[in-house]
Design a protein around this motif. Structure first.
Motif, short mmCIF file in Angstrom:
data_model
loop_
_atom_site.label_atom_id
_atom_site.label_comp_id
_atom_site.label_asym_id
_atom_site.label_seq_id
_atom_site.Cartn_x
_atom_site.Cartn_y
_atom_site.Cartn_z
N GLU A 1 -11.68 -13.78 4.87
CA GLU A 1 -10.60 -14.49 5.56
C GLU A 1 -9.68 -15.25 4.60
OE1 GLU A 1 -14.31 -17.16 5.89
OE2 GLU A 1 -13.87 -15.03 6.01
N ALA B 1 -7.47 -12.55 3.06
CA ALA B 1 -6.53 -12.07 4.06
C ALA B 1 -5.37 -13.04 4.27
CB ALA B 1 -7.25 -11.84 5.39
N THR B 2 -5.54 -14.28 3.89
CA THR B 2 -4.45 -15.27 3.99
C THR B 2 -3.32 -14.92 3.04
OG1 THR B 2 -6.05 -16.98 4.56
CG2 THR B 2 -3.92 -17.73 3.80
N VAL C 1 -3.10 -11.66 1.31
CA VAL C 1 -2.78 -10.22 1.33
C VAL C 1 -3.31 -9.64 2.63
CG1 VAL C 1 -3.08 -8.03 0.14
CG2 VAL C 1 -2.99 -10.13 -1.19
N LYS C 2 -2.49 -8.88 3.31
CA LYS C 2 -2.89 -8.32 4.60
C LYS C 2 -3.51 -6.94 4.44
CE LYS C 2 -1.17 -11.86 6.69
NZ LYS C 2 -2.07 -12.96 6.84
N GLY C 3 -4.35 -6.60 5.38
CA GLY C 3 -4.91 -5.25 5.42
C GLY C 3 -6.01 -4.99 4.41
N ALA D 1 -6.55 -6.59 0.79
CA ALA D 1 -7.21 -7.89 0.59
C ALA D 1 -8.59 -7.73 -0.04
CB ALA D 1 -7.31 -8.62 1.92
#
Length: 156
Positions: free
Chosen positions: A48, A51-52, A54-56, A59
């Motif tokens: 998590e 993911a903050t 870099v998306k997808g 990450a």
């Protein structure tokens, strides 16, 4: 009812409190430093967090260890292993009727040793700087432990 200032030298307790606060703040600063280095070096421990930034699926590559982050984490762990025992021992030591001068010597040397250890770890300085910071602090703590046990044995 016995008052605290009747069983403890308030100057010793003031000195203890001063050095304890310095050591606790120093130790607490390791957490934000770890977080800063995680963000700066994009090395996250939790999905998590990655993911903050870099998306997808991308990450996942940021779920990794980083030498700088691990160095600060080792420093923080070493602080926990050494400063917390010192805080307890020094607290009890403050109630033994020890002179203010002797207490200050112990408190100041330990605090200076831990600050040297931190600087030596973060810079990093060549050995034996870090080892001296660790060893001197450990010796100070054991000096107080010995005196506590010696005084305790004399009371029995």
């Amino acid at each position: 009812m016995t008052k605290l200032n009747e069983i403890v030298d308030m100057d010793v307790m003031t000195a203890y409190t001063f050095h304890a606060v310095i050591l606790i703040v120093k130790m607490m600063l390791m957490s934000p430093l770890t977080g800063y280095l995680r963000m700066k070096n994009k090395a996250f421990a939790n999905p998590e967090d990655a993911a903050t930034f870099v998306k997808g699926e991308a990450a996942k590559k940021y779920l990794r260890t980083d030498p700088d982050v691990e160095r600060v984490r080792r420093l923080h762990r070493n602080d926990l292993e050494n400063i917390i025992p010192f805080l307890f021992i020094a607290f009890f030591y403050s109630f033994t009727g020890i002179s203010e001068t002797t207490a200050l010597i112990h408190f100041r040397i330990f605090t200076a040793a831990r600050l040297l250890h931190t600087i030596a770890y973060l810079v990093p300085l060549p050995q034996p700087c870090r080892g001296l910071g660790f060893g001197v602090g450990l010796l100070v703590t054991f000096s107080m432990i010995f005196q506590l046990l010696w005084n305790g044995l004399n009371l029995l």
